[in-house]
Motif scaffolding. Sequence first.
Motif, mmCIF file in Angstrom:
data_model
loop_
_atom_site.group_PDB
_atom_site.id
_atom_site.type_symbol
_atom_site.label_atom_id
_atom_site.label_comp_id
_atom_site.label_asym_id
_atom_site.label_seq_id
_atom_site.Cartn_x
_atom_site.Cartn_y
_atom_site.Cartn_z
ATOM 1 N N ASP A 1 0.527 -1.533 -0.046
ATOM 2 C CA ASP A 1 -0.569 0.483 -0.503
ATOM 3 C C ASP A 1 1.062 1.128 0.491
ATOM 4 O OD1 ASP A 1 -2.244 -1.662 0.347
ATOM 5 O OD2 ASP A 1 -2.607 -0.935 1.772
ATOM 6 N N THR A 2 1.655 0.387 0.624
ATOM 7 C CA THR A 2 2.820 2.345 1.078
ATOM 8 C C THR A 2 3.319 2.619 -0.675
ATOM 9 O OG1 THR A 2 3.351 2.070 3.536
ATOM 10 C CG2 THR A 2 4.997 3.252 2.141
ATOM 11 N N GLU A 3 3.818 1.881 -0.722
ATOM 12 C CA GLU A 3 4.159 1.745 -1.929
ATOM 13 C C GLU A 3 3.776 2.303 -2.984
ATOM 14 O OE1 GLU A 3 7.136 2.004 -5.204
ATOM 15 O OE2 GLU A 3 7.758 1.460 -2.727
ATOM 16 N N ALA A 4 2.815 1.173 -3.339
ATOM 17 C CA ALA A 4 1.844 2.312 -4.902
ATOM 18 C C ALA A 4 1.182 3.501 -4.283
ATOM 19 C CB ALA A 4 0.526 1.459 -4.086
ATOM 20 N N GLU A 5 1.108 4.271 -2.418
ATOM 21 C CA GLU A 5 1.117 5.445 -2.521
ATOM 22 C C GLU A 5 1.843 6.148 -2.906
ATOM 23 O OE1 GLU A 5 -1.316 8.530 -0.699
ATOM 24 O OE2 GLU A 5 -1.740 7.021 -2.086
ATOM 25 N N ARG A 6 3.058 5.919 -2.853
ATOM 26 C CA ARG A 6 4.917 6.211 -3.215
ATOM 27 C C ARG A 6 4.489 6.792 -4.753
ATOM 28 N NH1 ARG A 6 7.774 4.950 0.880
ATOM 29 N NH2 ARG A 6 7.757 2.362 -0.316
ATOM 30 N N LEU A 7 3.729 5.379 -5.609
ATOM 31 C CA LEU A 7 4.036 5.709 -6.962
ATOM 32 C C LEU A 7 3.029 6.496 -7.418
ATOM 33 C CD1 LEU A 7 4.488 4.634 -9.628
ATOM 34 C CD2 LEU A 7 3.125 2.481 -9.847
ATOM 35 N N ARG A 8 1.916 6.351 -7.132
ATOM 36 C CA ARG A 8 1.007 7.367 -7.124
ATOM 37 C C ARG A 8 1.070 9.004 -7.159
ATOM 38 N NH1 ARG A 8 -2.991 10.755 -5.409
ATOM 39 N NH2 ARG A 8 -2.494 10.334 -2.743
#
Length: 204
Positions: free
Chosen positions: A26-33
């Motif tokens: 989730d954290t990585e997806a948020e960073r990517l977003r």
Amino acid sequence: MRWDRFFDDLEDQVASEWEAERAALDTEAERLRLSTLTLAARLRALAPLSPDAEGAEVTVDAAADRLRGTVTAAGSDWLALDLADTAAATVAALVPFAAVRGLALSHAALLATARPSERPAGLRERMSFGFVLRDFVRRRLALAVHLVDGAVLSGTIDRAGADHLDLALHDPGSPRRAASVSGFRLIPFDAVAWVRLEAASVIR
């Protein structure tokens, strides 16, 4: 009983590892977003979702000027503000994103601009700075064009092209009449810090 505790502990450990892995994803997806989030998208998020809603209160550094007011609308490359602390209650500003040097806003508003957008893509969000200026041409609005070098030119926009405008110069607040025009300026959009209008309703 000991085996029961062993398997319970094992299940807890596996569940904990799964939660940690999911949180990391989730954290990585948020960073990517966030890495794909543009300034334009965040500025548009400051505008109210409906005509009845209140926009964010901000202070915008537009080139050398500092504008304090409430965001009333936003397009593809511009922000509209109702200005605070003005003698007339209907003074508005149209600020091209290219002239924005920074904004001061509340922490809540700052965080809200970084969240995933709930705003449906509408016609207004696709309207460009030039598109809005061409509407000002149609309405024959008297206005003031503030330039990035600090100069202020008062008049009426005669034409608005793809990346520039023609301004007929005349006294502030007076209608455009051939006898009152003192000159003409051709101004690139890149030279415009903001446009001041005496009728906020035209960019709501």
